[in-house]
Write a protein that holds these residues in place. Structure first.
Motif, PDB file in Angstrom:
ATOM      1  N   PRO A 298      29.347  39.080  49.115  1.00  0.00           N
ATOM      2  CA  PRO A 298      29.981  40.084  48.255  1.00  0.00           C
ATOM      3  C   PRO A 298      29.678  41.509  48.724  1.00  0.00           C
ATOM      4  N   VAL A 299      30.726  42.295  48.901  1.00  0.00           N
ATOM      5  CA  VAL A 299      30.617  43.721  49.225  1.00  0.00           C
ATOM      6  C   VAL A 299      31.712  44.448  48.454  1.00  0.00           C
ATOM      7  N   ASN A 300      31.506  45.716  48.193  1.00  0.00           N
ATOM      8  CA  ASN A 300      32.518  46.509  47.510  1.00  0.00           C
ATOM      9  C   ASN A 300      33.830  46.462  48.280  1.00  0.00           C
ATOM     10  N   GLY A 301      34.916  46.232  47.565  1.00  0.00           N
ATOM     11  CA  GLY A 301      36.245  46.222  48.172  1.00  0.00           C
ATOM     12  C   GLY A 301      36.709  44.881  48.692  1.00  0.00           C
ATOM     13  N   LEU A 302      35.830  43.870  48.703  1.00  0.00           N
ATOM     14  CA  LEU A 302      36.219  42.538  49.167  1.00  0.00           C
ATOM     15  C   LEU A 302      37.151  41.883  48.155  1.00  0.00           C
ATOM     16  N   TRP A 303      38.233  41.297  48.624  1.00  0.00           N
ATOM     17  CA  TRP A 303      39.122  40.498  47.771  1.00  0.00           C
ATOM     18  C   TRP A 303      38.583  39.080  47.726  1.00  0.00           C
ATOM     19  N   ALA A 304      38.212  38.601  46.542  1.00  0.00           N
ATOM     20  CA  ALA A 304      37.594  37.285  46.400  1.00  0.00           C
ATOM     21  C   ALA A 304      38.257  36.504  45.273  1.00  0.00           C
ATOM     22  N   CYS A 305      38.133  35.184  45.341  1.00  0.00           N
ATOM     23  CA  CYS A 305      38.714  34.303  44.324  1.00  0.00           C
ATOM     24  C   CYS A 305      37.810  34.179  43.104  1.00  0.00           C
ATOM     25  N   THR A 306      36.550  34.543  43.252  1.00  0.00           N
ATOM     26  CA  THR A 306      35.598  34.478  42.153  1.00  0.00           C
ATOM     27  C   THR A 306      34.855  35.808  42.050  1.00  0.00           C
ATOM     28  N   ILE A 307      34.291  36.050  40.886  1.00  0.00           N
ATOM     29  CA  ILE A 307      33.534  37.273  40.647  1.00  0.00           C
ATOM     30  C   ILE A 307      32.069  36.873  40.475  1.00  0.00           C
ATOM     31  N   PRO A 308      31.191  37.325  41.374  1.00  0.00           N
ATOM     32  CA  PRO A 308      29.789  36.918  41.267  1.00  0.00           C
ATOM     33  C   PRO A 308      29.086  37.588  40.085  1.00  0.00           C
ATOM     34  N   PHE A 309      28.015  36.965  39.630  1.00  0.00           N
ATOM     35  CA  PHE A 309      27.230  37.493  38.526  1.00  0.00           C
ATOM     36  C   PHE A 309      26.756  38.906  38.867  1.00  0.00           C
ATOM     37  N   GLY A 310      26.910  39.814  37.914  1.00  0.00           N
ATOM     38  CA  GLY A 310      26.459  41.183  38.117  1.00  0.00           C
ATOM     39  C   GLY A 310      27.491  42.090  38.775  1.00  0.00           C
ATOM     40  N   TRP A 311      28.644  41.543  39.148  1.00  0.00           N
ATOM     41  CA  TRP A 311      29.707  42.317  39.765  1.00  0.00           C
ATOM     42  C   TRP A 311      30.875  42.427  38.794  1.00  0.00           C
ATOM     43  N   THR A 312      31.786  43.320  39.103  1.00  0.00           N
ATOM     44  CA  THR A 312      33.025  43.437  38.364  1.00  0.00           C
ATOM     45  C   THR A 312      34.145  43.638  39.380  1.00  0.00           C
ATOM     46  N   TYR A 313      35.329  43.988  38.929  1.00  0.00           N
ATOM     47  CA  TYR A 313      36.441  44.205  39.835  1.00  0.00           C
ATOM     48  C   TYR A 313      37.262  45.391  39.347  1.00  0.00           C
ATOM     49  N   ASP A 314      37.996  46.016  40.272  1.00  0.00           N
ATOM     50  CA  ASP A 314      38.818  47.163  39.887  1.00  0.00           C
ATOM     51  C   ASP A 314      40.301  46.946  40.129  1.00  0.00           C
ATOM     52  N   SER A 315      40.655  45.777  40.670  1.00  0.00           N
ATOM     53  CA  SER A 315      42.061  45.480  40.910  1.00  0.00           C
ATOM     54  C   SER A 315      42.244  43.970  41.039  1.00  0.00           C
ATOM     55  N   ILE A 316      43.436  43.509  40.708  1.00  0.00           N
ATOM     56  CA  ILE A 316      43.792  42.091  40.828  1.00  0.00           C
ATOM     57  C   ILE A 316      45.076  42.009  41.634  1.00  0.00           C
ATOM     58  N   ARG A 317      45.174  40.987  42.498  1.00  0.00           N
ATOM     59  CA  ARG A 317      46.442  40.755  43.199  1.00  0.00           C
ATOM     60  C   ARG A 317      46.802  39.277  43.143  1.00  0.00           C
ATOM     61  N   SER A 318      48.092  39.039  43.147  1.00  0.00           N
ATOM     62  CA  SER A 318      48.599  37.678  43.131  1.00  0.00           C
ATOM     63  C   SER A 318      48.452  37.073  44.525  1.00  0.00           C
ATOM     64  N   THR A 319      48.050  35.806  44.585  1.00  0.00           N
ATOM     65  CA  THR A 319      47.838  35.143  45.874  1.00  0.00           C
ATOM     66  C   THR A 319      48.011  33.638  45.704  1.00  0.00           C
ATOM     67  N   ASN A 320      48.162  32.946  46.811  1.00  0.00           N
ATOM     68  CA  ASN A 320      48.218  31.488  46.761  1.00  0.00           C
ATOM     69  C   ASN A 320      47.064  30.855  47.543  1.00  0.00           C
ATOM     70  N   VAL A 321      46.025  31.640  47.883  1.00  0.00           N
ATOM     71  CA  VAL A 321      44.934  31.124  48.712  1.00  0.00           C
ATOM     72  C   VAL A 321      43.714  30.658  47.917  1.00  0.00           C
ATOM     73  N   CYS A 322      43.759  30.802  46.581  1.00  0.00           N
ATOM     74  CA  CYS A 322      42.591  30.452  45.763  1.00  0.00           C
ATOM     75  C   CYS A 322      42.673  29.069  45.132  1.00  0.00           C
ATOM     76  N   GLY A 323      43.692  28.311  45.445  1.00  0.00           N
ATOM     77  CA  GLY A 323      43.784  26.946  44.950  1.00  0.00           C
ATOM     78  C   GLY A 323      43.910  26.864  43.443  1.00  0.00           C
ATOM     79  N   SER A 324      43.211  25.904  42.850  1.00  0.00           N
ATOM     80  CA  SER A 324      43.370  25.616  41.429  1.00  0.00           C
ATOM     81  C   SER A 324      42.628  26.589  40.520  1.00  0.00           C
ATOM     82  N   THR A 325      41.853  27.525  41.078  1.00  0.00           N
ATOM     83  CA  THR A 325      41.118  28.459  40.222  1.00  0.00           C
ATOM     84  C   THR A 325      42.029  29.508  39.622  1.00  0.00           C
ATOM     85  N   GLY A 326      43.218  29.644  40.145  1.00  0.00           N
ATOM     86  CA  GLY A 326      44.152  30.621  39.603  1.00  0.00           C
ATOM     87  C   GLY A 326      44.903  31.333  40.712  1.00  0.00           C
TER      88      GLY A 326
END
Length: 83
Positions: free
Chosen positions: A47-75
């Protein structure tokens, strides 16, 4: 954190694994037959600032969301991490 590992430390960033170890997130998932009863493998990311990830690690947050098909069944979204 500047993303540089300590000398001798093994980084799993960018590698594929059957499970996600503590301290990592993942940004892609794909079906595989190489993981036994687990039918997917994950591309691990440190995890680093600005990384696009399928999950949000404990203690982190996010500032943007994008639609994708690479995260499988998690959404259908990835999150841009802010630590």
């Amino acid at each position: 954190m500047n993303g540089i590992s300590a000398p001798g430390a093994l980084s799993l960033d960018g590698t594929w694994a059957c499970s996600v170890p503590s301290g990592y997130v993942w940004d892609q998932v794909e079906p595989t037959g190489a993981c036994g009863s687990l039918s997917y493998r994950y591309r691990l990311r440190t995890p680093v600032n600005g990384l696009w990830a399928c999950t949000i690690p404990f203690g982190w947050t996010y500032d943007s969301i994008r639609s994708t098909n690479v995260c499988g069944s998690t959404g259908p979204y990835q999150y841009r991490l802010v630590g």
